[in-house]
Design a protein around this motif. Structure first.
Motif, PDB file in Angstrom:
ATOM      1  N   ALA A 508     -38.341  -2.136  -8.572  1.00 39.51           N
ATOM      2  CA  ALA A 508     -39.654  -1.507  -8.654  1.00 39.51           C
ATOM      3  C   ALA A 508     -39.570  -0.078  -8.138  1.00 39.51           C
ATOM      4  CB  ALA A 508     -40.676  -2.299  -7.847  1.00 39.51           C
ATOM      5  N   SER A 509     -40.127   0.847  -8.904  1.00 39.66           N
ATOM      6  CA  SER A 509     -40.137   2.244  -8.492  1.00 39.66           C
ATOM      7  C   SER A 509     -41.078   2.475  -7.322  1.00 39.66           C
ATOM      8  CB  SER A 509     -40.544   3.129  -9.671  1.00 39.66           C
ATOM      9  OG  SER A 509     -41.830   2.764 -10.150  1.00 39.66           O
ATOM     10  N   SER A 510     -41.981   1.530  -7.050  1.00 37.52           N
ATOM     11  CA  SER A 510     -42.911   1.678  -5.936  1.00 37.52           C
ATOM     12  C   SER A 510     -42.301   1.268  -4.604  1.00 37.52           C
ATOM     13  CB  SER A 510     -44.175   0.859  -6.188  1.00 37.52           C
ATOM     14  OG  SER A 510     -43.859  -0.514  -6.333  1.00 37.52           O
ATOM     15  N   LEU A 511     -41.091   0.692  -4.609  1.00 36.23           N
ATOM     16  CA  LEU A 511     -40.434   0.271  -3.380  1.00 36.23           C
ATOM     17  C   LEU A 511     -39.465   1.336  -2.900  1.00 36.23           C
ATOM     18  CD1 LEU A 511     -39.670  -3.507  -4.099  1.00 36.23           C
ATOM     19  CD2 LEU A 511     -41.640  -2.512  -2.926  1.00 36.23           C
ATOM     20  N   ASP A 512     -39.216   1.307  -1.610  1.00 32.15           N
ATOM     21  CA  ASP A 512     -38.276   2.234  -1.004  1.00 32.15           C
ATOM     22  C   ASP A 512     -36.855   1.922  -1.481  1.00 32.15           C
ATOM     23  OD1 ASP A 512     -36.435   2.878   1.639  1.00 32.15           O
ATOM     24  OD2 ASP A 512     -38.084   4.317   1.344  1.00 32.15           O
ATOM     25  N   HIS A 513     -35.980   2.915  -1.381  1.00 33.53           N
ATOM     26  CA  HIS A 513     -34.605   2.734  -1.851  1.00 33.53           C
ATOM     27  C   HIS A 513     -33.844   1.677  -1.040  1.00 33.53           C
ATOM     28  CE1 HIS A 513     -34.896   6.018  -4.692  1.00 33.53           C
ATOM     29  NE2 HIS A 513     -35.336   6.842  -3.732  1.00 33.53           N
ATOM     30  N   GLY A 514     -34.278   1.408   0.159  1.00 27.60           N
ATOM     31  CA  GLY A 514     -33.598   0.402   0.961  1.00 27.60           C
ATOM     32  C   GLY A 514     -34.113  -1.003   0.766  1.00 27.60           C
ATOM     33  N   ALA A 515     -34.996  -1.213  -0.186  1.00 30.59           N
ATOM     34  CA  ALA A 515     -35.584  -2.537  -0.404  1.00 30.59           C
ATOM     35  C   ALA A 515     -34.559  -3.507  -0.984  1.00 30.59           C
ATOM     36  CB  ALA A 515     -36.772  -2.427  -1.347  1.00 30.59           C
ATOM     37  N   LEU A 516     -34.729  -4.771  -0.654  1.00 34.24           N
ATOM     38  CA  LEU A 516     -33.886  -5.812  -1.229  1.00 34.24           C
ATOM     39  C   LEU A 516     -34.165  -5.936  -2.718  1.00 34.24           C
ATOM     40  CD1 LEU A 516     -34.157  -8.669   1.430  1.00 34.24           C
ATOM     41  CD2 LEU A 516     -32.258  -7.091   1.106  1.00 34.24           C
ATOM     42  N   GLU A 517     -33.108  -6.026  -3.516  1.00 36.96           N
ATOM     43  CA  GLU A 517     -33.284  -6.241  -4.950  1.00 36.96           C
ATOM     44  C   GLU A 517     -33.197  -7.703  -5.323  1.00 36.96           C
ATOM     45  OE1 GLU A 517     -30.744  -3.980  -7.424  1.00 36.96           O
ATOM     46  OE2 GLU A 517     -31.606  -2.041  -6.858  1.00 36.96           O
ATOM     47  N   ARG A 518     -32.654  -8.512  -4.419  1.00 36.43           N
ATOM     48  CA  ARG A 518     -32.477  -9.934  -4.721  1.00 36.43           C
ATOM     49  C   ARG A 518     -32.966 -10.756  -3.528  1.00 36.43           C
ATOM     50  NH1 ARG A 518     -26.529 -11.941  -6.084  1.00 36.43           N
ATOM     51  NH2 ARG A 518     -26.308 -11.360  -3.882  1.00 36.43           N
ATOM     52  N   VAL A 519     -33.846 -11.702  -3.807  1.00 34.03           N
ATOM     53  CA  VAL A 519     -34.409 -12.577  -2.775  1.00 34.03           C
ATOM     54  C   VAL A 519     -34.096 -14.017  -3.154  1.00 34.03           C
ATOM     55  CG1 VAL A 519     -36.482 -13.310  -1.572  1.00 34.03           C
ATOM     56  CG2 VAL A 519     -36.239 -10.921  -2.284  1.00 34.03           C
ATOM     57  N   ARG A 520     -33.448 -14.727  -2.236  1.00 36.51           N
ATOM     58  CA  ARG A 520     -33.058 -16.123  -2.490  1.00 36.51           C
ATOM     59  C   ARG A 520     -33.729 -17.036  -1.474  1.00 36.51           C
ATOM     60  NH1 ARG A 520     -26.914 -14.676  -1.626  1.00 36.51           N
ATOM     61  NH2 ARG A 520     -28.054 -13.648   0.076  1.00 36.51           N
TER      62      ARG A 520
END
Length: 809
Positions: A508-520
């Motif tokens: 998502a472009s609305s999230l910071d660059h350090g955001a998790l891309e994968r959530v398990r």
């Protein structure tokens, strides 16, 4: 003590009575033990005539080894030669078989033995038999016999359901001290059950599930959002008129604290954790199960306040259907559906539906005084949706499977708030996915697996916003979920165990660059439950049935630092139409990606230090009764709960007016009371509900009710159903709502709405197999201009007219 009462099996009993019982005073009985273990024994007369006369008084003495047991009875004995000292209803269930009977044979590769000779009717085991308006239920045995014990005297409505057959509803009469017998024959109507179809029923004792069926709703109930807000404790927060987002709240929760599963796959948004129920039309829904209260012990993360299980399907064996709706605000909706059975034995079925919905959505509304006052018009609220699905179902004698493809394109205007309206904002979403399930076994033992894969793309943009620079944000979500479970029953005890998990990829472009891309996340749970007749208590036998359950689950989640253990305990007592239940549960909800990693901007800042929200012990006490008083069928239901939330996540501005989420401890308690009655002979029904929910800040900074949580709510529903006309009316009252944290300043006034609906068949030429029905709906008939949220007004009076065509073979 007046009967019915229970006799010990295999004991000699003597009835000493007054003359009003008969000429003899020493009537001898002998109890027999042909009832199932743990159920009341019967008493048969060995000698001595007797009759039931008013005012008769007797003393029953039973010899049980060295112990004499005496029971004082006042006029309880029937005049027949056999005394049945408990109300019992026995139902024989059979099924119409269009082809050969396929008996179950576990030694063959596909579980089918050679077909028997062609029959039209055969006994049907494993049928769910429930008493409407009562928690009593049972299943039919191998011979198709189902026995309901402990019913209160009088008439009861019975619903009989089974996979692959049409539901049947009929009335039976339970007589005090007698066995009533009835029979019913089901006709084929294969229905595919997903991985969660049986969960709501099985979890009812420990999770308190409430089953809702679209066919029982009025014409104004058209989406899942409309349907679930009829449940006490559930509030639907709407951000506009028809087509606008609508999120559920249970017992004063936030939207991301309610887990919504559609055929086992989560509907909750990947960024915010909230679920939009307005996008779920009821056309494809078989039933909805609402679990109020913390349910993480059974369903894992996100079920802090409750769970909404949406199950699709229920198309007929071979049918076609078309519907069209027109309404206020430029609403125009049309849909086509069909299903067809493949194969002579009706083991395969193909079904599908396409639907298009368009709403202009503009309407006038008042502006709150603290927002400047006056009148305005809600613009840029247009909504357009195209939906479709295709499903293939296989139904066998002891197994069933299903695979379903679905897709949706949603185009919405983004009108903004009352203070900052937007004429150019857009919200476009495209969703597609596949889900499947397979189940095998019987009610005694079996297994089930299910899973799904979904893809979502969303674009939010505004080239000319009322505040700040133009923007365009893009979100891509891919998720995969799976679930497997086993169950086994042995007598009154049962055990279930399951493993579930999922992986979600978010860009998502609305999230910071350090955001998790994968959530398990992965969860393992085990549940055990059992039943114990009160008559089996050795010292003080109690009429009725006790049920107990215990569940524990462990979850590992990428957004939570450690393993989360969620236990739950449940105890339930049933006696005729009376029910009392006590539950103790845990729940947790991890912070959303938007809370943790929202891209910092003007007056907005995320909080990566957020803790998960937790309910560490919620108590719920439920009690209800349904019975008969002459022609009336009264019902009473009450619930009390207390479940504080540790670390509820709330967005609030600081002294510089920079909005950011933080954890706040909240004290949460309340209850609801529902009462109503039916008059079956007249087709009348009336019901009223009163709710109170306190959601209070407990920290030193804020006090009082949390914003936009009404403390008081209520509703009254009335209906009349004749042979060719169905009329419904519902009045709802929303209490005051705070709009400022810790202050009653600028609180929103309470408001009342009235919804009216009518349904009736439309005559068509005979001989063509088509049926037609018309539905008329009038929402907010009093034309009340109000808003649940200060910056999102609700429309005034609006109407809909729908016509439905259906054809059966």
């Amino acid at each position: 003590m007046r009967g019915p009462f229970r006799l010990p099996a295999g004991r000699l009993c003597i009835l000493f009575s007054s003359p009003s019982f008969g000429k003899r005073t020493g009537t001898v009985f002998h109890s027999v033990s042909d009832s199932p273990p743990g159920l009341p024994a019967r008493a048969t007369r060995r000698r001595g005539p007797f009759s039931r006369r008013p005012g008769g008084l007797g003393f029953l003495v039973c010899w049980a080894g060295p112990v004499l047991m005496g029971v004082l009875a006042n006029g309880f004995l029937p005049a027949a030669g056999t005394a049945q000292l408990q109300s019992v209803v026995e139902i024989r269930v059979s099924a119409v078989v269009d082809g050969p009977v396929w008996p179950w044979d576990p030694t063959t590769s596909d579980g089918l033995a050679a077909p028997a000779e062609s029959l039209r009717v055969a006994p049907l085991p494993g049928v769910q038999v429930e008493v409407l308006g009562s928690p009593l239920s049972t299943t039919s045995g191998p011979d198709g016999r189902a026995v309901l014990r402990g019913l209160s005297p009088g008439s009861h409505r019975i619903r009989v359901t089974h996979i692959g057959y049409r539901d049947e509803v009929f009335e039976v009469t339970a007589a005090n001290g007698l066995t009533s017998r009835s029979s019913v024959t089901l006709t084929p109507d294969p229905v595919a059950l997903t991985g969660f179809q049986v969960d709501g029923v099985r979890a009812r004792t420990s999770a308190g599930g409430i089953v809702l069926r679209p066919e029982d709703a009025s014409a104004t109930v058209r989406t899942v959002a409309d349907l679930v807000e009829t449940v006490p404790g559930v509030t639907v927060v709407r951000r506009g008129g028809p087509g606008a987002p609508a999120t559920p709240s249970i017992r004063g929760s936030a939207g991301d604290q309610v887990l919504v599963l559609v055929d086992g796959s989560p509907l909750n948004a990947g960024l915010t954790g909230e679920a939009d129920l307005a996008s779920l039309d009821l056309s494809d829904v078989d039933r909805v199960i609402v679990v109020t209260g913390a349910a993480s012990a059974r369903y894992g993360a996100g079920a802090l306040a409750g769970v909404i299980l949406v199950e699709t399907g229920a198309r007929r064996p071979s049918s076609a259907e078309a519907s069209a709706t027109v309404g206020a605000f430029g609403e125009l909706t049309g849909s086509l559906a069909a299903s067809h059975t493949l194969g002579r034995v009706e083991r395969w079925r193909l079904s599908g539906r396409v639907q298009q919905e368009e709403v202009r959505g503009d309407f006038p509304h008042p502006v709150p005084d603290f927002r400047g006052g006056g009148e305005a018009r809600r613009l840029n609220a247009r909504s357009r949706a195209v939906r479709g699905h295709l499903a293939l179902t296989r139904s066998g004698p002891s197994s069933q499977g299903r695979i379903r493809l679905h897709g949706e394109g949603l185009r919405r205007g983004s009108p903004g708030t009352v203070v900052q309206p937007s004429l150019t904002g857009r919200r476009d979403e495209d969703r597609a996915g596949v889900s499947g399930s397979w189940e095998a076994g019987t009610t005694a033992a079996g297994w089930r697996v299910s899973g799904g894969a979904n893809s979502q793309e969303a674009h939010h943009s505004d080239p000319s916003p009322p505040f700040g620079p133009p923007y365009r944000s893009t979100t891509e979500i891919r998720d995969l979920n799976w679930r497997g479970e086993l169950w086994r029953e042995s007598g009154p005890l049962s055990i279930q165990a399951g493993l579930s998990g999922g992986i979600r990829r978010v860009r998502a472009s609305s999230l910071d660059h350090g955001a998790l891309e994968r959530v398990r996340d992965v969860g393992l749970w085990i549940e055990t439950s059992g039943e114990l007749p009160g008559a089996s208590f050795p010292v003080f036998p109690i009429p009725g049935l006790f049920r107990a359950s215990a569940v524990v689950r462990g979850d590992v989640h990428d957004l939570v630092e450690s393993v989360v253990v969620s236990p739950a305990l449940g105890l339930e007592y049933l006696n005729g139409g009376a029910r009392v239940g006590l539950r103790w549960t845990h729940g947790f909800s991890p912070p959303s990606l938007a809370d943790l990693f929202f891209q910092e901007g003007v007056l907005v800042r995320p909080n990566p230090e957020l803790r998960p929200e937790r309910v560490r012990g919620e108590w719920s006490l439920e009690a209800g009764w349904a019975g008969s008083l002459g022609p009336l069928r009264p019902e009473i239901q009450g619930t009390l709960f207390q479940g504080d939330v540790d670390g509820m996540i709330i967005w609030f501005p600081d002294h510089r007016f920079i909005w950011s989420p933080s954890n706040y401890d909240v004290r949460r308690r309340g209850g609801s009371f529902t009462t109503g009655t039916r008059i079956p002979a007249a087709g009348l029904r009336v019901e009223g509900t009163l709710e109170r929910t306190q959601v209070l800040y407990t920290g030193p900074v804020f006090s009082g009710q949390v914003v936009y949580r009404p403390e008081w709510q209520g509703s009254v529903t009335a209906g009349w159903q004749g042979e060719r006309l169905d009329l419904r009316g519902t009045m709802r009252r929303q209490g005051p709502r705070r709009s400022v944290a810790g202050s009653e300043l600028n609180a929103l006034e309470p408001f009342t709405t009235l919804d009216l609906a009518a349904s009736f068949p439309v005559p068509l030429p005979e001989g063509r197999g088509w049926e037609a029905r018309a539905d008329l709906g009038l929402r907010n008939a009093l034309d009340v201009r109000a808003s649940f949220l200060a910056d999102y007004p609700l429309p005034g009076r609006w109407w809909t007219i729908s016509v439905h065509l259906s054809r059966d073979p």
